[in-house]
Design a protein around this motif. Structure first.
Motif, PDB file in Angstrom:
ATOM      1  N   ASP A 125       0.888  -1.333  -0.006  1.00  0.00           N
ATOM      2  CA  ASP A 125       0.011  -0.106   0.091  1.00  0.00           C
ATOM      3  C   ASP A 125       0.896   1.242  -0.025  1.00  0.00           C
ATOM      4  O   ASP A 125       1.421   1.475   0.916  1.00  0.00           O
ATOM      5  CB  ASP A 125      -0.986  -0.032   1.372  1.00  0.00           C
ATOM      6  CG  ASP A 125      -1.778   1.140   1.256  1.00  0.00           C
ATOM      7  OD1 ASP A 125      -1.819   2.013   0.606  1.00  0.00           O
ATOM      8  OD2 ASP A 125      -2.578   1.073   1.942  1.00  0.00           O
ATOM      9  N   GLY A 126       0.683   2.074  -0.998  1.00  0.00           N
ATOM     10  CA  GLY A 126       1.539   3.246  -1.353  1.00  0.00           C
ATOM     11  C   GLY A 126       1.235   4.464  -0.521  1.00  0.00           C
ATOM     12  O   GLY A 126       1.781   5.401  -0.417  1.00  0.00           O
ATOM     13  N   GLN A 127      -0.078   4.480  -0.144  1.00  0.00           N
ATOM     14  CA  GLN A 127      -0.718   5.326   0.494  1.00  0.00           C
ATOM     15  C   GLN A 127      -0.450   6.807  -0.166  1.00  0.00           C
ATOM     16  O   GLN A 127       0.067   7.901   0.302  1.00  0.00           O
ATOM     17  CB  GLN A 127      -0.239   5.512   1.938  1.00  0.00           C
ATOM     18  CG  GLN A 127      -0.804   4.402   2.868  1.00  0.00           C
ATOM     19  CD  GLN A 127      -0.517   4.639   4.470  1.00  0.00           C
ATOM     20  OE1 GLN A 127      -1.766   4.988   4.827  1.00  0.00           O
ATOM     21  NE2 GLN A 127       0.524   4.561   4.919  1.00  0.00           N
ATOM     22  N   VAL A 147       8.114   4.853  -6.934  1.00  0.00           N
ATOM     23  CA  VAL A 147       7.477   3.692  -7.346  1.00  0.00           C
ATOM     24  C   VAL A 147       7.078   2.831  -6.140  1.00  0.00           C
ATOM     25  O   VAL A 147       8.108   2.442  -5.502  1.00  0.00           O
ATOM     26  CB  VAL A 147       8.324   3.076  -8.491  1.00  0.00           C
ATOM     27  CG1 VAL A 147       7.632   1.648  -8.776  1.00  0.00           C
ATOM     28  CG2 VAL A 147       8.224   3.893  -9.525  1.00  0.00           C
ATOM     29  N   ASN A 148       5.913   2.056  -6.243  1.00  0.00           N
ATOM     30  CA  ASN A 148       5.715   1.088  -5.190  1.00  0.00           C
ATOM     31  C   ASN A 148       6.835  -0.057  -5.218  1.00  0.00           C
ATOM     32  O   ASN A 148       7.395  -0.407  -4.221  1.00  0.00           O
ATOM     33  CB  ASN A 148       4.422   0.425  -5.352  1.00  0.00           C
ATOM     34  CG  ASN A 148       3.359   0.937  -4.274  1.00  0.00           C
ATOM     35  OD1 ASN A 148       3.595   2.055  -3.678  1.00  0.00           O
ATOM     36  ND2 ASN A 148       2.286   0.188  -4.213  1.00  0.00           N
ATOM     37  N   LEU A 149       7.019  -0.653  -6.168  1.00  0.00           N
ATOM     38  CA  LEU A 149       7.964  -1.921  -6.436  1.00  0.00           C
ATOM     39  C   LEU A 149       8.832  -1.585  -7.611  1.00  0.00           C
ATOM     40  O   LEU A 149       8.221  -1.598  -8.830  1.00  0.00           O
ATOM     41  CB  LEU A 149       7.396  -3.122  -6.415  1.00  0.00           C
ATOM     42  CG  LEU A 149       6.612  -3.792  -5.197  1.00  0.00           C
ATOM     43  CD1 LEU A 149       5.704  -5.104  -5.672  1.00  0.00           C
ATOM     44  CD2 LEU A 149       7.643  -3.955  -4.189  1.00  0.00           C
ATOM     45  N   ARG A 150       9.956  -1.339  -7.439  1.00  0.00           N
ATOM     46  CA  ARG A 150      11.042  -1.004  -8.526  1.00  0.00           C
ATOM     47  C   ARG A 150      11.557  -2.318  -8.744  1.00  0.00           C
ATOM     48  O   ARG A 150      12.733  -2.547  -7.626  1.00  0.00           O
ATOM     49  CB  ARG A 150      11.785   0.086  -8.401  1.00  0.00           C
ATOM     50  CG  ARG A 150      12.591   0.368  -9.688  1.00  0.00           C
ATOM     51  CD  ARG A 150      13.488   1.637  -9.412  1.00  0.00           C
ATOM     52  NE  ARG A 150      12.660   2.843  -9.360  1.00  0.00           N
ATOM     53  CZ  ARG A 150      12.002   3.516 -10.351  1.00  0.00           C
ATOM     54  NH1 ARG A 150      12.312   3.139 -11.557  1.00  0.00           N
ATOM     55  NH2 ARG A 150      11.339   4.547 -10.202  1.00  0.00           N
ATOM     56  N   ILE A 165      -1.307  -1.503  -4.172  1.00  0.00           N
ATOM     57  CA  ILE A 165      -2.844  -0.405  -4.051  1.00  0.00           C
ATOM     58  C   ILE A 165      -2.121   0.776  -3.866  1.00  0.00           C
ATOM     59  O   ILE A 165      -1.094   1.181  -3.207  1.00  0.00           O
ATOM     60  CB  ILE A 165      -3.688  -0.684  -2.921  1.00  0.00           C
ATOM     61  CG1 ILE A 165      -3.247  -0.758  -1.673  1.00  0.00           C
ATOM     62  CG2 ILE A 165      -4.430  -2.284  -3.452  1.00  0.00           C
ATOM     63  CD1 ILE A 165      -4.370  -1.084  -0.713  1.00  0.00           C
ATOM     64  N   ASN A 166      -2.665   2.006  -4.414  1.00  0.00           N
ATOM     65  CA  ASN A 166      -2.574   3.477  -4.027  1.00  0.00           C
ATOM     66  C   ASN A 166      -0.812   4.042  -4.080  1.00  0.00           C
ATOM     67  O   ASN A 166      -0.736   4.598  -3.479  1.00  0.00           O
ATOM     68  CB  ASN A 166      -3.244   3.722  -2.629  1.00  0.00           C
ATOM     69  CG  ASN A 166      -4.541   3.572  -2.698  1.00  0.00           C
ATOM     70  OD1 ASN A 166      -5.229   3.667  -3.651  1.00  0.00           O
ATOM     71  ND2 ASN A 166      -5.093   3.293  -1.466  1.00  0.00           N
ATOM     72  N   SER A 167      -0.296   3.487  -5.197  1.00  0.00           N
ATOM     73  CA  SER A 167       1.038   3.791  -5.307  1.00  0.00           C
ATOM     74  C   SER A 167       1.088   5.241  -5.613  1.00  0.00           C
ATOM     75  O   SER A 167       0.145   5.934  -6.144  1.00  0.00           O
ATOM     76  CB  SER A 167       1.813   2.944  -6.559  1.00  0.00           C
ATOM     77  OG  SER A 167       2.797   3.310  -6.841  1.00  0.00           O
TER      78      SER A 167
END
Length: 391
Positions: A125-127, A147-150, A165-167
């Protein structure tokens, strides 16, 4: 001593040694490293400590994030490691701080330089709600937000049953990770979130994405330079901007995009369907062997689109033609409804016109009636029955 007996004992010893090594493979639960899992405490030091142990331990090693909610600042999990690594986060939720000021770089969770990494489960959850409201990404095209996941240079990567979610920015940015597989992913952000591409791909050779659901505020999947040999099947997209090759040609010496196969997908309520976009007044480039097949459109705008005059926010010279060459492109068995009157639009370059574009068995309607098509600098091969009639 009998020679056969010696050989048998040697094989037996090797077998026992293999068992010993396997039995000493490292499995590290981040709670043993001090993670609280209360959703408030910064658990990134525990995650980094666990990673250091599994990466340096005898293979195959596992990092376990047990069920719970974990707050984490930006982290980098870097290899090379001694062997295959598994990150098991089934039932766990990781949350990024909502405040953009807590990030100094463009990644939240950055994993790089690992061969045979498998990630299973977990919600990331990137909030990003505060970030979407506070940035001007849509105006400046510059988004120095995480970025959420690089994921970079992860050969033979497997992602399964993972949710993002919500990146604040892209959800997944995948680069240089050859021979990888993504399956059963859920990616979700509101349709009005800024620059939240679901999966952005660049400079890799060999990728399969299957059985996934993506809804976001930008491209569901975007293909940047050097995307090669990619197969996408049974992926739903919406909301978002659809599936997009590009944009390409903005920078010199971009690597070709080739061998993209997208089939058996559903696109719902998006601003575009399947498209290829290149900049006008561009640098030379190559796009070839791009194939969209068996796609269902549910109220998508611009369902079938080649746009070689892509110029958002007046960020380019629109008068000069693109120099990106498109070859061997097909749109087959694309059916459903268009939210725009022009359902098929093929706008190719005046300087390097598209070659070998095929349109076959398209059936797209607009408001219950016929849609239309437009072409420029393109003479598509038209096969089967097509609604609308193509150019």
């Amino acid at each position: 001593m009998d020679k056969d007996y010696i050989q048998i004992m040697a094989v037996y010893c090797m077998f026992v040694m293999a068992l010993i090594v396997r039995n000493h493979a490292v499995v590290v639960d981040i709670k043993t490293k001090g993670a609280k899992g209360d959703g408030i405490t910064d658990d990134s030091p525990a995650i980094l400590s666990a990673w250091k142990e599994v990466c340096g331990g005898p293979p195959p090693s596992s990092l376990v994030i047990p069920p719970g909610t974990y707050m984490s600042l930006a982290i980098m999990l870097a290899g090379p490691c001694k062997g295959p690594i598994e990150i098991n986060a089934k039932g766990a939720t990781l949350k990024a701080p909502p405040e953009l000021v807590k990030f100094s770089k463009d990644s939240w969770i950055y994993i790089r330089n690992v061969d045979k990494l498998t990630m299973i489960g977990g919600t990331f959850d990137g909030q990003g709600q505060q970030t979407w409201m506070g940035t001007k990404c849509d105006e400046t095209m510059a988004c120095p937000v995480p970025v959420n996941l690089r994921l970079s240079n992860l050969k033979n990567l497997v992602l399964k049953d993972l949710t993002s979610i919500n990146s604040k920015n892209f959800h997944l940015a995948l680069r240089g990770s050859d021979n990888s597989r993504l399956e059963n992913l859920v990616i979700n952000a509101p349709g009005n979130s800024i620059n939240t591409d679901g999966i952005h791909i660049a400079k890799l050779n060999g990728l399969n994405i299957t059985n996934s659901k993506i809804g976001t505020g930008d491209d569901c999947i975007s293909f940047g330079e050097g995307s090669r040999n990619i197969h996408i099947e049974r992926v739903s997209c919406g909301p978002g901007h659809g599936f997009s090759i590009g944009s390409l040609g903005k920078f010199p010496n971009e690597e070709p995009v080739e061998g993209i196969f997208l089939k058996n997908c559903t696109i719902t309520g998006t601003t575009n369907g399947v498209r290829i976009k290149t900049w006008p007044n561009s640098y030379p480039g190559i796009v070839r062997d791009i194939h969209f097949e068996d796609i269902i459109m549910n109220g998508a705008q611009n369902p079938v689109l080649i746009d070689q005059e892509y110029c958002p926010n007046k960020a380019c010279k629109k008068g000069a033609p693109s120099k990106v060459k498109l070859t061997n492109v097909s749109f087959k068995r694309i059916r459903g409804t268009s939210a725009t009157k022009v359902a098929v639009k093929l706008v190719c370059s005046a300087q390097v016109p598209c070659e070998n574009v095929e349109v076959a068995d398209i059936h797209l309607t607009f408001n219950g009636g016929p849609a239309t098509s437009e072409c420029s600098n393109a003479k598509p091969k038209v096969v089967g029955q097509n609604v609308p009639g193509v150019c």
